[in-house]
Design a protein around this motif. Structure first.
Motif, PDB file in Angstrom:
ATOM      1  N   SER A  90       0.801  -1.023  -0.100  1.00  0.00           N
ATOM      2  CA  SER A  90      -0.253   0.207  -0.042  1.00  0.00           C
ATOM      3  C   SER A  90       0.752   1.203   0.211  1.00  0.00           C
ATOM      4  CB  SER A  90      -0.832  -0.027   1.142  1.00  0.00           C
ATOM      5  OG  SER A  90      -1.665   1.231   1.422  1.00  0.00           O
ATOM      6  N   GLY A  91       1.695   1.233   0.834  1.00  0.00           N
ATOM      7  CA  GLY A  91       2.924   2.237   1.086  1.00  0.00           C
ATOM      8  C   GLY A  91       3.543   2.727  -0.398  1.00  0.00           C
ATOM      9  N   LYS A  92       4.055   1.569  -1.156  1.00  0.00           N
ATOM     10  CA  LYS A  92       4.509   1.772  -2.461  1.00  0.00           C
ATOM     11  C   LYS A  92       3.644   2.305  -3.486  1.00  0.00           C
ATOM     12  CE  LYS A  92       8.745   0.042  -2.366  1.00  0.00           C
ATOM     13  NZ  LYS A  92       9.778   1.004  -2.883  1.00  0.00           N
ATOM     14  N   LEU A  93       2.312   1.864  -3.648  1.00  0.00           N
ATOM     15  CA  LEU A  93       1.385   2.182  -4.418  1.00  0.00           C
ATOM     16  C   LEU A  93       1.091   3.602  -3.986  1.00  0.00           C
ATOM     17  CD1 LEU A  93      -0.765  -0.993  -4.798  1.00  0.00           C
ATOM     18  CD2 LEU A  93       1.137  -0.158  -6.376  1.00  0.00           C
ATOM     19  N   ASN A  94       0.896   4.000  -2.936  1.00  0.00           N
ATOM     20  CA  ASN A  94       0.713   5.590  -2.582  1.00  0.00           C
ATOM     21  C   ASN A  94       1.729   6.234  -3.135  1.00  0.00           C
ATOM     22  OD1 ASN A  94      -1.668   4.958  -1.434  1.00  0.00           O
ATOM     23  ND2 ASN A  94      -0.824   4.765   0.694  1.00  0.00           N
ATOM     24  N   THR A  95       3.087   5.847  -2.966  1.00  0.00           N
ATOM     25  CA  THR A  95       4.310   6.551  -3.518  1.00  0.00           C
ATOM     26  C   THR A  95       4.079   6.683  -4.967  1.00  0.00           C
ATOM     27  OG1 THR A  95       5.589   5.859  -1.699  1.00  0.00           O
ATOM     28  CG2 THR A  95       6.828   6.816  -3.479  1.00  0.00           C
TER      29      THR A  95
ATOM     30  N   ARG B 137       0.731  11.916  -9.536  1.00  0.00           N
ATOM     31  CA  ARG B 137      -0.053  13.436  -9.644  1.00  0.00           C
ATOM     32  C   ARG B 137       0.912  14.584  -9.519  1.00  0.00           C
ATOM     33  NH1 ARG B 137      -4.316  11.784  -4.574  1.00  0.00           N
ATOM     34  NH2 ARG B 137      -5.472  10.623  -5.918  1.00  0.00           N
ATOM     35  N   GLY B 138       2.232  14.064  -9.559  1.00  0.00           N
ATOM     36  CA  GLY B 138       3.267  15.454  -9.385  1.00  0.00           C
ATOM     37  C   GLY B 138       3.787  16.002  -8.119  1.00  0.00           C
ATOM     38  N   GLY B 139       3.350  15.313  -6.918  1.00  0.00           N
ATOM     39  CA  GLY B 139       3.802  15.384  -5.708  1.00  0.00           C
ATOM     40  C   GLY B 139       2.960  16.246  -4.871  1.00  0.00           C
ATOM     41  N   SER B 140       1.583  16.513  -5.375  1.00  0.00           N
ATOM     42  CA  SER B 140       0.665  17.187  -4.667  1.00  0.00           C
ATOM     43  C   SER B 140      -0.115  16.081  -3.763  1.00  0.00           C
ATOM     44  CB  SER B 140       0.010  18.128  -5.560  1.00  0.00           C
ATOM     45  OG  SER B 140      -0.797  17.082  -6.387  1.00  0.00           O
TER      46      SER B 140
END
Length: 130
Positions: free
Chosen positions: A116-121, A127-130
């Motif tokens: 989940s953390g990898k996919l959220n990253t 999204r371009g870091g937003s």
């Protein structure tokens, strides 16, 4: 270079191992009262080393023959053949199985959190870091 290569693939293999271990533990618990049932376990190293060797493909001598593959057995799963826990020949230790079940659940949850953390990253990067 693959976006989902490396870590996510390793995590996927870990989840597959955990699911196989869960299935094996569930079979042991379901057969706790079955006479002469021998408890099964899963070896982590064997699951990964035997994975490529466990599929047999048929040799087709004619194009009209069916093309099929057969899985020989579940790699990494083995029986405790010489172990008797109960008087009826059953080899299931319920306390050990429940401890294994709890340990496997913690392992599985940790892997799911990491995926989940990898996919959220990846989502943040898309999204371009937003």
């Amino acid at each position: 270079m693959s976006i989902f290569g490396g870590t996510i693939s390793d995590l996927e293999r870990g989840l597959n191992f955990s699911a196989l271990k869960q299935k094996t533990i569930a079979q042991n618990i379901a057969n706790v009262d079955t006479p002469n049932y021998k408890a099964k376990s899963v070896n982590f190293a064997d699951v990964f080393s035997d994975a490529k060797q466990s599929i047999i493909s048929a040799n087709r001598t004619n194009e009209k023959h069916f093309n099929f593959q057969m899985k020989v057995s579940t790699p990494g799963v083995y029986n405790y053949s010489n172990f008797r826990y109960n008087h009826n020949g059953n080899g299931v230790d319920m306390d050990k199985e429940q401890a294994n079940l709890a340990t496997n659940q913690i392992y599985y949850n940790a892997l799911v959190d990491r995926v989940s953390g990898k996919l959220n990253t990846l989502q943040t990067v898309i999204r371009g870091g937003s």
